[in-house]
Design an enzyme around this catalytic site. Structure first.
Site, short mmCIF file in Angstrom:
data_model
loop_
_atom_site.label_atom_id
_atom_site.label_comp_id
_atom_site.label_asym_id
_atom_site.label_seq_id
_atom_site.Cartn_x
_atom_site.Cartn_y
_atom_site.Cartn_z
N ASP A 9 -67.22 17.15 -27.98
CA ASP A 9 -67.46 17.09 -26.53
C ASP A 9 -66.33 16.27 -25.91
O ASP A 9 -65.35 15.92 -26.57
CB ASP A 9 -68.88 16.60 -26.21
CG ASP A 9 -69.05 15.08 -26.28
OD1 ASP A 9 -68.12 14.39 -26.72
OD2 ASP A 9 -70.13 14.59 -25.91
N CYS A 66 -68.61 13.64 -30.94
CA CYS A 66 -68.99 13.33 -29.56
C CYS A 66 -68.70 11.84 -29.39
O CYS A 66 -67.99 11.26 -30.21
CB CYS A 66 -70.44 13.72 -29.26
SG CYS A 66 -71.71 12.87 -30.21
N THR A 68 -70.51 9.21 -29.87
CA THR A 68 -71.03 8.43 -30.99
C THR A 68 -71.14 9.22 -32.29
O THR A 68 -71.32 8.63 -33.35
CB THR A 68 -72.45 7.94 -30.66
OG1 THR A 68 -73.25 9.11 -30.39
CG2 THR A 68 -72.47 7.02 -29.45
N HIS A 99 -74.26 13.49 -52.90
CA HIS A 99 -75.72 13.54 -52.98
C HIS A 99 -76.36 14.55 -52.02
O HIS A 99 -77.37 15.14 -52.36
CB HIS A 99 -76.31 12.14 -52.69
CG HIS A 99 -76.12 11.19 -53.83
ND1 HIS A 99 -76.74 9.95 -53.89
CD2 HIS A 99 -75.37 11.27 -54.96
CE1 HIS A 99 -76.38 9.33 -55.01
NE2 HIS A 99 -75.54 10.11 -55.67
N HIS A 134 -79.82 16.11 -57.67
CA HIS A 134 -79.53 16.25 -56.24
C HIS A 134 -79.72 17.69 -55.76
O HIS A 134 -79.95 17.92 -54.58
CB HIS A 134 -78.12 15.74 -55.93
CG HIS A 134 -77.96 14.30 -56.32
ND1 HIS A 134 -78.63 13.28 -55.69
CD2 HIS A 134 -77.27 13.73 -57.35
CE1 HIS A 134 -78.33 12.13 -56.27
NE2 HIS A 134 -77.52 12.38 -57.29
C1 RB5 Z 1 -71.51 11.73 -23.55
O1 RB5 Z 1 -71.37 10.81 -22.53
C2 RB5 Z 1 -72.18 11.09 -24.77
O2 RB5 Z 1 -73.52 10.91 -24.50
C3 RB5 Z 1 -71.97 11.95 -25.99
O3 RB5 Z 1 -70.61 12.09 -26.24
C4 RB5 Z 1 -72.56 11.45 -27.28
O4 RB5 Z 1 -72.21 10.13 -27.53
C5 RB5 Z 1 -73.99 11.71 -27.48
O5 RB5 Z 1 -74.59 11.41 -28.52
#
Ligand code: RB5
Length: 148
Positions: A9, A66, A68, A99, A134
């Protein structure tokens, strides 16, 4: 030659470029599904796009990004057949393959990692699935898709 799909993203565009360049140095065939701009998009759309393409076959594994890594990994794990591991160090990179036999790995473009993401990807790529007990556990994970 390994075939890898990658998608991000708007929260990890620079990280995606870095990863794509790295994978090319490793002679991988990379399908970069975007995005390439910081204009906001919705991460569930990105994860679904890449996972559905992966399921057409021919890919070794996928990488989702993304801000995070959390949103794309949660979404990916709702798609039948996908085992997406949210990686944060060399140990989890290794275990995700050894695993869990993960077919997707996820990272965050806004996360401060203690090791470069490319090193974690390299560790994942250099590790083999450990098999043995596994296999049973991975099969149970996948059976959960039908049971719950
Ligand atoms: C976008 O602002 C953010 O929420 C997305 O990139 C991500 O971190 C979501 O889990």
């Amino acid at each position: 030659m390994r075939k890898i799909i990658i998608a991000s993203d708007h929260g990890a565009v620079a990280l995606k470029s870095e990863i794509v360049s790295f994978l090319k140095t490793k002679n991988c065939d990379v399908n970069d599904m975007g995005v390439n701009s910081e204009d906001p998009v919705d991460y569930p759309d990105i994860a679904a796009l890449a996972c559905n393409e992966f399921k057409k076959g021919g890919y070794d594994f996928g990488i989702l990004l993304c801000g995070t890594g959390i949103g794309v990994s949660i979404t990916a794990n709702k798609i039948k057949g996908i085992r997406c591991a949210l990686i944060h160090d060399l140990f989890t990179a290794e275990m995700a393959k050894a695993h869990n036999d993960a077919n997707f790995i996820a990272f965050g473009g806004r996360v401060k990692y203690s090791v470069p993401v490319t090193k974690m990807i390299e560790k994942f790529m250099d590790t083999n699935f450990a098999g043995d007990r596994h296999i049973r556990r991975v099969n149970k994970m996948m059976d959960t898709e039908n049971k719950c």
